[in-house]
Motif scaffolding. Sequence first.
Motif, PDB file in Angstrom:
ATOM      1  N   PRO A  45      -3.975  17.764   2.832  1.00 66.29           N
ATOM      2  CA  PRO A  45      -4.555  18.405   3.369  1.00 66.29           C
ATOM      3  C   PRO A  45      -6.432  17.991   3.947  1.00 66.29           C
ATOM      4  CG  PRO A  45      -3.116  20.310   2.458  1.00 66.29           C
ATOM      5  CD  PRO A  45      -3.192  18.717   2.244  1.00 66.29           C
ATOM      6  N   GLY A  46      -7.017  17.896   4.746  1.00 62.79           N
ATOM      7  CA  GLY A  46      -8.377  16.632   5.434  1.00 62.79           C
ATOM      8  C   GLY A  46      -8.639  15.730   4.248  1.00 62.79           C
ATOM      9  N   THR A  47      -7.529  14.789   4.206  1.00 63.67           N
ATOM     10  CA  THR A  47      -8.084  13.315   3.502  1.00 63.67           C
ATOM     11  C   THR A  47      -7.079  12.644   3.335  1.00 63.67           C
ATOM     12  OG1 THR A  47      -9.201  12.219   1.658  1.00 63.67           O
ATOM     13  CG2 THR A  47      -7.713  14.389   0.895  1.00 63.67           C
ATOM     14  N   MET A  48      -6.973  11.459   3.395  1.00 64.97           N
ATOM     15  CA  MET A  48      -5.786  10.438   2.247  1.00 64.97           C
ATOM     16  C   MET A  48      -6.324  10.078   1.149  1.00 64.97           C
ATOM     17  SD  MET A  48      -3.128   9.099   3.993  1.00 64.97           S
ATOM     18  CE  MET A  48      -3.184   9.114   6.217  1.00 64.97           C
ATOM     19  N   VAL A  49      -5.099   9.917   0.602  1.00 61.05           N
ATOM     20  CA  VAL A  49      -5.282   9.785  -1.207  1.00 61.05           C
ATOM     21  C   VAL A  49      -4.112   7.995  -1.211  1.00 61.05           C
ATOM     22  CG1 VAL A  49      -4.242  10.418  -3.631  1.00 61.05           C
ATOM     23  CG2 VAL A  49      -5.175  11.815  -2.135  1.00 61.05           C
ATOM     24  N   THR A  50      -4.707   7.260  -1.627  1.00 55.23           N
ATOM     25  CA  THR A  50      -4.512   6.073  -1.732  1.00 55.23           C
ATOM     26  C   THR A  50      -3.784   5.797  -3.541  1.00 55.23           C
ATOM     27  OG1 THR A  50      -5.869   4.967  -0.212  1.00 55.23           O
ATOM     28  CG2 THR A  50      -4.480   3.625  -1.960  1.00 55.23           C
ATOM     29  N   ALA A  51      -2.998   5.429  -2.957  1.00 58.66           N
ATOM     30  CA  ALA A  51      -1.842   5.910  -4.298  1.00 58.66           C
ATOM     31  C   ALA A  51      -1.550   4.116  -5.364  1.00 58.66           C
ATOM     32  CB  ALA A  51      -0.283   6.881  -4.588  1.00 58.66           C
TER      33      ALA A  51
ATOM     34  N   PRO B 228       7.158   1.611   0.426  1.00 60.10           N
ATOM     35  CA  PRO B 228       6.369   1.588   0.706  1.00 60.10           C
ATOM     36  C   PRO B 228       5.143   2.033   2.421  1.00 60.10           C
ATOM     37  CG  PRO B 228       6.421  -0.416   1.221  1.00 60.10           C
ATOM     38  CD  PRO B 228       7.311   0.097   0.956  1.00 60.10           C
ATOM     39  N   THR B 229       4.039   2.393   2.466  1.00 60.09           N
ATOM     40  CA  THR B 229       3.384   2.582   3.666  1.00 60.09           C
ATOM     41  C   THR B 229       3.268   1.391   4.123  1.00 60.09           C
ATOM     42  OG1 THR B 229       2.366   4.232   2.662  1.00 60.09           O
ATOM     43  CG2 THR B 229       1.027   3.791   4.644  1.00 60.09           C
ATOM     44  N   ARG B 230       2.764   0.595   4.170  1.00 60.24           N
ATOM     45  CA  ARG B 230       2.575  -0.905   4.317  1.00 60.24           C
ATOM     46  C   ARG B 230       2.746  -2.217   2.920  1.00 60.24           C
ATOM     47  NH1 ARG B 230      -1.924   1.034   5.288  1.00 60.24           N
ATOM     48  NH2 ARG B 230      -4.128  -0.643   4.391  1.00 60.24           N
ATOM     49  N   GLY B 231       3.882  -3.338   3.554  1.00 59.83           N
ATOM     50  CA  GLY B 231       3.982  -4.476   2.468  1.00 59.83           C
ATOM     51  C   GLY B 231       5.752  -4.651   2.692  1.00 59.83           C
ATOM     52  N   ALA B 232       5.535  -5.085   1.955  1.00 62.92           N
ATOM     53  CA  ALA B 232       7.229  -5.757   1.814  1.00 62.92           C
ATOM     54  C   ALA B 232       6.911  -6.046  -0.045  1.00 62.92           C
ATOM     55  CB  ALA B 232       7.094  -7.174   2.706  1.00 62.92           C
TER      56      ALA B 232
ATOM     57  N   TRP C  46       1.293  -0.710  -0.452  1.00 60.68           N
ATOM     58  CA  TRP C  46       0.534   0.203   0.277  1.00 60.68           C
ATOM     59  C   TRP C  46       0.601   1.000   0.298  1.00 60.68           C
ATOM     60  CZ3 TRP C  46      -5.567   0.283   0.654  1.00 60.68           C
ATOM     61  CH2 TRP C  46      -5.699  -1.366   1.182  1.00 60.68           C
ATOM     62  N   LYS C  47       0.528   2.196  -1.156  1.00 58.11           N
ATOM     63  CA  LYS C  47       1.214   3.766  -0.280  1.00 58.11           C
ATOM     64  C   LYS C  47       0.312   4.493  -0.854  1.00 58.11           C
ATOM     65  CE  LYS C  47       4.044   6.434  -0.543  1.00 58.11           C
ATOM     66  NZ  LYS C  47       5.543   6.295   0.668  1.00 58.11           N
ATOM     67  N   GLU C  48       0.092   5.467   0.657  1.00 57.38           N
ATOM     68  CA  GLU C  48      -0.506   6.499   1.197  1.00 57.38           C
ATOM     69  C   GLU C  48      -0.391   7.983   1.533  1.00 57.38           C
ATOM     70  OE1 GLU C  48      -4.266   3.358   3.819  1.00 57.38           O
ATOM     71  OE2 GLU C  48      -2.309   4.728   4.341  1.00 57.38           O
ATOM     72  N   PHE C  49      -1.089   8.781   0.741  1.00 59.05           N
ATOM     73  CA  PHE C  49      -0.171  10.359   0.946  1.00 59.05           C
ATOM     74  C   PHE C  49      -1.301  11.023   2.111  1.00 59.05           C
ATOM     75  CE2 PHE C  49       1.758   8.598  -2.732  1.00 59.05           C
ATOM     76  CZ  PHE C  49       2.872   9.242  -3.227  1.00 59.05           C
ATOM     77  N   ARG C  50      -0.668  11.476   2.380  1.00 64.45           N
ATOM     78  CA  ARG C  50      -1.556  12.446   3.442  1.00 64.45           C
ATOM     79  C   ARG C  50      -1.768  13.906   3.206  1.00 64.45           C
ATOM     80  NH1 ARG C  50      -4.344  12.584   7.850  1.00 64.45           N
ATOM     81  NH2 ARG C  50      -3.428   9.948   9.032  1.00 64.45           N
TER      82      ARG C  50
ATOM     83  N   LYS D 231       0.410   4.121 -11.815  1.00 69.82           N
ATOM     84  CA  LYS D 231       1.763   3.135 -11.830  1.00 69.82           C
ATOM     85  C   LYS D 231       3.688   3.443 -11.991  1.00 69.82           C
ATOM     86  CE  LYS D 231       1.337   4.993 -16.657  1.00 69.82           C
ATOM     87  NZ  LYS D 231       0.236   5.490 -16.217  1.00 69.82           N
ATOM     88  N   SER D 232       3.557   5.310 -11.836  1.00 70.05           N
ATOM     89  CA  SER D 232       5.569   5.889 -11.575  1.00 70.05           C
ATOM     90  C   SER D 232       5.512   5.117  -9.836  1.00 70.05           C
ATOM     91  CB  SER D 232       5.359   7.116 -11.664  1.00 70.05           C
ATOM     92  OG  SER D 232       5.568   7.639 -13.269  1.00 70.05           O
ATOM     93  N   THR D 233       4.164   5.534  -9.337  1.00 71.45           N
ATOM     94  CA  THR D 233       4.284   4.926  -7.961  1.00 71.45           C
ATOM     95  C   THR D 233       5.070   3.346  -7.047  1.00 71.45           C
ATOM     96  OG1 THR D 233       3.038   6.850  -6.959  1.00 71.45           O
ATOM     97  CG2 THR D 233       3.233   5.041  -5.916  1.00 71.45           C
ATOM     98  N   LEU D 234       4.352   2.698  -8.310  1.00 68.96           N
ATOM     99  CA  LEU D 234       4.880   1.575  -8.354  1.00 68.96           C
ATOM    100  C   LEU D 234       6.086   0.990  -9.003  1.00 68.96           C
ATOM    101  CD1 LEU D 234       4.532  -2.257  -7.540  1.00 68.96           C
ATOM    102  CD2 LEU D 234       3.515  -1.835  -9.493  1.00 68.96           C
ATOM    103  N   LEU D 235       6.547   1.740  -9.478  1.00 67.45           N
ATOM    104  CA  LEU D 235       7.541   1.561 -10.457  1.00 67.45           C
ATOM    105  C   LEU D 235       9.344   2.523  -9.628  1.00 67.45           C
ATOM    106  CD1 LEU D 235       6.331   0.343 -12.830  1.00 67.45           C
ATOM    107  CD2 LEU D 235       9.004   2.163 -13.711  1.00 67.45           C
ATOM    108  N   SER D 236       8.306   3.353  -8.633  1.00 68.37           N
ATOM    109  CA  SER D 236       9.397   4.150  -7.599  1.00 68.37           C
ATOM    110  C   SER D 236       9.690   3.305  -6.267  1.00 68.37           C
ATOM    111  CB  SER D 236       9.402   5.007  -6.608  1.00 68.37           C
ATOM    112  OG  SER D 236       9.366   5.959  -8.046  1.00 68.37           O
ATOM    113  N   ILE D 237       8.539   2.336  -5.928  1.00 70.85           N
ATOM    114  CA  ILE D 237       8.707   1.091  -4.863  1.00 70.85           C
ATOM    115  C   ILE D 237       9.374   0.505  -5.280  1.00 70.85           C
ATOM    116  CG2 ILE D 237       7.338  -0.401  -3.046  1.00 70.85           C
ATOM    117  CD1 ILE D 237       5.108   2.220  -3.130  1.00 70.85           C
ATOM    118  N   LEU D 238       9.270   0.129  -6.432  1.00 71.98           N
ATOM    119  CA  LEU D 238      10.191  -1.519  -6.840  1.00 71.98           C
ATOM    120  C   LEU D 238      11.545  -1.112  -7.216  1.00 71.98           C
ATOM    121  CD1 LEU D 238       8.023  -3.158  -9.613  1.00 71.98           C
ATOM    122  CD2 LEU D 238       7.947  -4.573  -7.633  1.00 71.98           C
TER     123      LEU D 238
END
Length: 226
Positions: A17-23, A60-64, A11-15, A47-54
């Motif tokens: 103002p006033g909300t949490m965005v799940t990428a 990631p916010t959580r996960g392996a 999971w990847k989440e971004f905070r 797409k780009s978020t997944l490549l950046s994490i790999l």
Amino acid sequence: MTALLGASEVWKEFRQPGTMVTALADVTLSIERGEFVVVTGESGSGKSTLLSILAGMDRPTRGAVRFDDEPLESAAPGRLARIRRERMGFVFQDFRLVRHLTVLGNVRLPLLFGHGGGDADEAERLLERVNIAHRTRHRPDALSRGEMQRAALARALANRPDVLFADEPTANLDRRNAGILWELIGDLHRGEGLTVVAATHDVEMIPKEGRIVRLDDGRIASDEHG
């Protein structure tokens, strides 16, 4: 084949103002050594978020996340930088060439941090491989967009990476140059068994052997071989 890259329940989440965005939402993916994997989806699908994490450029916010059986989500920044420098190559849509260096100087940069000491012969060999050796002494501003991206590809190959990450590499190219670039990447994959992980919205031009992972709102919607 053995798994080179893997994401498990990522999971990847971004905070904001006033909300949490799940990428990314609960993404599990295994990439075998020598595969050509294309991540596609609408703009904002992750797409780009997944490549950046790999690639260990983001956590990631959580996960392996694993690279060659080594966990990346908990690795120290210095270790991540070393893995990227020694075992990964990167091509981006905005080229990211150093403007004050020649094409040859740009390709020699990764070699300066490896065992080659910036070897000019190796850099010139790479430029020949991507059909841009005739522009060796030019600076990026004197190149066409297609030439800049081919120079960037040569630089990405300089450290002889285990995996090439390409994030929308043809987004700033016309159709002809996009075709040339995908053909070059496909040749590297087929000829040398290079593992390729690419993010693109245009799947029509990718090599037919590519595996297509489609994201929808941060989740894997489909995972199919070409």
